[in-house]
Write a protein that holds these residues in place. Sequence first.
Motif, PDB file in Angstrom:
ATOM      1  N   MET A   1       0.842  -1.200   0.000  1.00 53.40           N
ATOM      2  CA  MET A   1       0.000   0.000   0.000  1.00 53.40           C
ATOM      3  C   MET A   1       0.875   1.247   0.000  1.00 53.40           C
ATOM      4  SD  MET A   1      -2.702   1.255   2.894  1.00 53.40           S
ATOM      5  CE  MET A   1      -3.392   2.894   2.790  1.00 53.40           C
ATOM      6  N   ALA A   2       0.667   2.108  -0.966  1.00 53.47           N
ATOM      7  CA  ALA A   2       1.488   3.309  -1.077  1.00 53.47           C
ATOM      8  C   ALA A   2       0.960   4.400  -0.162  1.00 53.47           C
ATOM      9  CB  ALA A   2       1.503   3.805  -2.517  1.00 53.47           C
ATOM     10  N   CYS A   3       1.911   5.031   0.523  1.00 46.35           N
ATOM     11  CA  CYS A   3       1.539   6.136   1.416  1.00 46.35           C
ATOM     12  C   CYS A   3       2.009   7.476   0.857  1.00 46.35           C
ATOM     13  CB  CYS A   3       2.139   5.898   2.801  1.00 46.35           C
ATOM     14  SG  CYS A   3       1.669   7.129   4.026  1.00 46.35           S
ATOM     15  N   ARG A   4       2.897   7.466  -0.138  1.00 47.70           N
ATOM     16  CA  ARG A   4       3.446   8.703  -0.672  1.00 47.70           C
ATOM     17  C   ARG A   4       2.405   9.413  -1.537  1.00 47.70           C
ATOM     18  NH1 ARG A   4       8.644  10.204  -1.465  1.00 47.70           N
ATOM     19  NH2 ARG A   4       9.350   8.106  -0.976  1.00 47.70           N
ATOM     20  N   LYS A   5       2.296  10.749  -1.406  1.00 50.70           N
ATOM     21  CA  LYS A   5       1.387  11.551  -2.211  1.00 50.70           C
ATOM     22  C   LYS A   5       2.182  12.391  -3.203  1.00 50.70           C
ATOM     23  CE  LYS A   5      -2.111  13.535  -0.392  1.00 50.70           C
ATOM     24  NZ  LYS A   5      -2.981  14.401   0.397  1.00 50.70           N
ATOM     25  N   GLU A   6       1.544  12.667  -4.304  1.00 44.43           N
ATOM     26  CA  GLU A   6       2.173  13.508  -5.313  1.00 44.43           C
ATOM     27  C   GLU A   6       2.099  14.964  -4.877  1.00 44.43           C
ATOM     28  OE1 GLU A   6       3.829  12.653  -7.858  1.00 44.43           O
ATOM     29  OE2 GLU A   6       3.492  10.501  -7.680  1.00 44.43           O
ATOM     30  N   ASN A   7       3.225  15.663  -4.990  1.00 48.09           N
ATOM     31  CA  ASN A   7       3.267  17.068  -4.611  1.00 48.09           C
ATOM     32  C   ASN A   7       2.878  17.916  -5.821  1.00 48.09           C
ATOM     33  OD1 ASN A   7       3.726  19.495  -3.435  1.00 48.09           O
ATOM     34  ND2 ASN A   7       5.792  18.991  -2.700  1.00 48.09           N
ATOM     35  N   SER A   8       1.773  18.660  -5.669  1.00 46.37           N
ATOM     36  CA  SER A   8       1.280  19.459  -6.795  1.00 46.37           C
ATOM     37  C   SER A   8       2.183  20.641  -7.108  1.00 46.37           C
ATOM     38  CB  SER A   8      -0.150  19.951  -6.494  1.00 46.37           C
ATOM     39  OG  SER A   8      -0.157  20.705  -5.292  1.00 46.37           O
ATOM     40  N   SER A   9       2.911  21.137  -6.146  1.00 47.01           N
ATOM     41  CA  SER A   9       3.778  22.288  -6.356  1.00 47.01           C
ATOM     42  C   SER A   9       5.238  21.872  -6.150  1.00 47.01           C
ATOM     43  CB  SER A   9       3.398  23.417  -5.382  1.00 47.01           C
ATOM     44  OG  SER A   9       4.301  24.491  -5.513  1.00 47.01           O
ATOM     45  N   PRO A  10       6.091  22.036  -7.163  1.00 43.84           N
ATOM     46  CA  PRO A  10       7.498  21.614  -7.001  1.00 43.84           C
ATOM     47  C   PRO A  10       8.216  22.412  -5.918  1.00 43.84           C
ATOM     48  CG  PRO A  10       6.920  21.947  -9.320  1.00 43.84           C
ATOM     49  CD  PRO A  10       5.799  22.516  -8.521  1.00 43.84           C
ATOM     50  N   THR A  11       7.763  23.657  -5.673  1.00 43.71           N
ATOM     51  CA  THR A  11       8.461  24.480  -4.680  1.00 43.71           C
ATOM     52  C   THR A  11       7.913  24.285  -3.265  1.00 43.71           C
ATOM     53  OG1 THR A  11       6.930  26.320  -5.088  1.00 43.71           O
ATOM     54  CG2 THR A  11       8.941  26.235  -6.424  1.00 43.71           C
ATOM     55  N   GLN A  12       6.813  23.564  -3.133  1.00 43.22           N
ATOM     56  CA  GLN A  12       6.235  23.356  -1.799  1.00 43.22           C
ATOM     57  C   GLN A  12       7.043  22.314  -1.041  1.00 43.22           C
ATOM     58  OE1 GLN A  12       2.188  22.086  -1.878  1.00 43.22           O
ATOM     59  NE2 GLN A  12       2.013  21.903   0.343  1.00 43.22           N
ATOM     60  N   PRO A  13       7.514  22.615   0.187  1.00 40.69           N
ATOM     61  CA  PRO A  13       8.301  21.629   0.949  1.00 40.69           C
ATOM     62  C   PRO A  13       7.428  20.476   1.420  1.00 40.69           C
ATOM     63  CG  PRO A  13       7.844  23.561   2.292  1.00 40.69           C
ATOM     64  CD  PRO A  13       7.353  23.879   0.910  1.00 40.69           C
ATOM     65  N   ARG A  14       8.021  19.301   1.414  1.00 39.67           N
ATOM     66  CA  ARG A  14       7.301  18.108   1.866  1.00 39.67           C
ATOM     67  C   ARG A  14       7.614  17.897   3.347  1.00 39.67           C
ATOM     68  NH1 ARG A  14       8.314  13.777  -3.108  1.00 39.67           N
ATOM     69  NH2 ARG A  14       7.239  14.974  -4.712  1.00 39.67           N
ATOM     70  N   THR A  15       6.819  18.556   4.165  1.00 38.64           N
ATOM     71  CA  THR A  15       7.056  18.505   5.611  1.00 38.64           C
ATOM     72  C   THR A  15       6.110  17.560   6.327  1.00 38.64           C
ATOM     73  OG1 THR A  15       5.575  20.407   5.916  1.00 38.64           O
ATOM     74  CG2 THR A  15       7.931  20.866   5.644  1.00 38.64           C
ATOM     75  N   SER A  16       5.130  16.995   5.644  1.00 42.16           N
ATOM     76  CA  SER A  16       4.157  16.125   6.289  1.00 42.16           C
ATOM     77  C   SER A  16       4.691  14.701   6.386  1.00 42.16           C
ATOM     78  CB  SER A  16       2.834  16.140   5.515  1.00 42.16           C
ATOM     79  OG  SER A  16       1.932  15.216   6.075  1.00 42.16           O
ATOM     80  N   LEU A  17       4.235  13.978   7.421  1.00 44.64           N
ATOM     81  CA  LEU A  17       4.619  12.573   7.569  1.00 44.64           C
ATOM     82  C   LEU A  17       4.144  11.724   6.407  1.00 44.64           C
ATOM     83  CD1 LEU A  17       3.886  11.937  11.362  1.00 44.64           C
ATOM     84  CD2 LEU A  17       6.121  12.058  10.257  1.00 44.64           C
ATOM     85  N   ILE A  18       3.106  12.185   5.726  1.00 44.28           N
ATOM     86  CA  ILE A  18       2.530  11.395   4.656  1.00 44.28           C
ATOM     87  C   ILE A  18       3.497  11.208   3.491  1.00 44.28           C
ATOM     88  CG2 ILE A  18       1.504  13.183   3.227  1.00 44.28           C
ATOM     89  CD1 ILE A  18      -0.183   9.970   4.480  1.00 44.28           C
ATOM     90  N   TYR A  19       4.524  12.069   3.399  1.00 45.30           N
ATOM     91  CA  TYR A  19       5.483  11.978   2.299  1.00 45.30           C
ATOM     92  C   TYR A  19       6.677  11.094   2.647  1.00 45.30           C
ATOM     93  CZ  TYR A  19       2.827  15.874   0.401  1.00 45.30           C
ATOM     94  OH  TYR A  19       1.825  16.664  -0.074  1.00 45.30           O
ATOM     95  N   PRO A  21       8.757   7.650   3.242  1.00 47.34           N
ATOM     96  CA  PRO A  21       8.652   6.296   2.677  1.00 47.34           C
ATOM     97  C   PRO A  21       7.909   5.366   3.648  1.00 47.34           C
ATOM     98  CG  PRO A  21      10.875   7.156   2.435  1.00 47.34           C
ATOM     99  CD  PRO A  21      10.145   8.121   3.306  1.00 47.34           C
ATOM    100  N   ASN A  22       7.284   4.364   3.088  1.00 46.41           N
ATOM    101  CA  ASN A  22       6.464   3.466   3.901  1.00 46.41           C
ATOM    102  C   ASN A  22       7.270   2.763   4.985  1.00 46.41           C
ATOM    103  OD1 ASN A  22       4.419   4.226   2.257  1.00 46.41           O
ATOM    104  ND2 ASN A  22       4.113   2.226   1.286  1.00 46.41           N
ATOM    105  N   ASP A  23       8.487   2.310   4.650  1.00 40.93           N
ATOM    106  CA  ASP A  23       9.269   1.588   5.652  1.00 40.93           C
ATOM    107  C   ASP A  23       9.707   2.508   6.790  1.00 40.93           C
ATOM    108  OD1 ASP A  23      10.845   3.047   3.983  1.00 40.93           O
ATOM    109  OD2 ASP A  23      12.453   1.554   3.813  1.00 40.93           O
ATOM    110  N   VAL A  24      10.027   3.775   6.467  1.00 41.36           N
ATOM    111  CA  VAL A  24      10.412   4.728   7.518  1.00 41.36           C
ATOM    112  C   VAL A  24       9.216   5.046   8.415  1.00 41.36           C
ATOM    113  CG1 VAL A  24      11.283   7.045   7.977  1.00 41.36           C
ATOM    114  CG2 VAL A  24      12.233   5.706   6.084  1.00 41.36           C
ATOM    115  N   LEU A  25       8.059   5.257   7.798  1.00 44.40           N
ATOM    116  CA  LEU A  25       6.862   5.547   8.581  1.00 44.40           C
ATOM    117  C   LEU A  25       6.479   4.352   9.450  1.00 44.40           C
ATOM    118  CD1 LEU A  25       4.682   7.613   9.194  1.00 44.40           C
ATOM    119  CD2 LEU A  25       3.381   6.745   7.241  1.00 44.40           C
TER     120      LEU A  25
END
Length: 357
Positions: A1-19, A21-25
């Motif tokens: 099951m994939a947990c990673r979401k696509e970031n709509s904005s390339p300049t937006q930082p990925r600070t959420s836990l949802i981004y 990797p599954n094994d790290v989460l």
Amino acid sequence: MACRKENSSPTQPRTSLIYLPNDVLSDLIVLLDPIAAIALSQTSRDLRAFVAPTRQHFLQRLLALELLPEHNGGGLVPLLAPRRYKIDPSWDDADAWASMRYACAGCMKLLSHSRFDNHSILSLAMRKPPPGSDQANALIEWQPPDRRASFIADPKAHWSHIHAIRAHAKQQEKRWRCQYAEAPVWPEDLISAAESHVSGIHRDRRLCIECRFHRGDWRRTNALSKLVPVQGFPIIRSRQLPFATVLDRFFPGFFEPLPIALRPRLTLVYRMNATVRFFALYASRCPGCSKWYEISGFRGGDESNLLDIITGEPLKMRTSEPLLCNRCYCQRHGRAQLERALINAVHATAEFDRSQA
């Protein structure tokens, strides 16, 4: 099951836990306690789908909540010393027990200690674990999504995994219980170590008296209920509290308590110059409103049956009239009849005290 979401904005930082990797989460979640793990699953739909909490996880959270200071008498865990027949805090410490809550695995609620029988909150495996024990510091029992998918694909491997965990837990419990049974010849620190490992390991099996009533436990095992020829009226033995007289036991606060110096001395074999005696409380379920009350709050039938319970004499109910709580009795027979029943009960208890003086 994939947990990673696509970031709509390339300049937006990925600070959420949802981004992550599954094994790290997954590695982060298994290090959380049940309260934090369930809170994490409630932060977003994606995390809830990833954690996928089950009823067992919510039960683990409930068992962790009962150990919090607000549900634990201000951070005070009841400690029972069975070899000294002493519990700390004592039952007559109403302030310490007022905020004490215990988890029920049936209705999934935090309830008052009065909603449980003695075994459910005092036995070694059911009581609250002391601070610093394995049960008090337990982490969430959670499996990553890929592991859950493999269990679904191979149910045999799933059950083999469960049986292996249970066999290991049973072996550890047996070892510590054997050491606890041999505790009288051990130093005090080894006694505490054995008790802390066994204390609270079966709290997930604890049920309140209402859930046990619906399961039919009291119809099968409650010897007191068998003596009452009224269907659907269980009588559950509860705690012991000190009272000076039988009248104080049934009508506490009816009279102002006498000073200790003026109280009569009781003739008790095991205590010299005693001014109070311990009476067992009994919880019963009203057939009218389906609520649990102390046995002294019921009217109907032969009023002397209440004295029979307290004094240990056989119950002699000479009528099949159902016993009702004071509220239901008033609704069925009227306020005047309830007043007469209460006056008769006061006279009966006062006469009994006078005969024992």
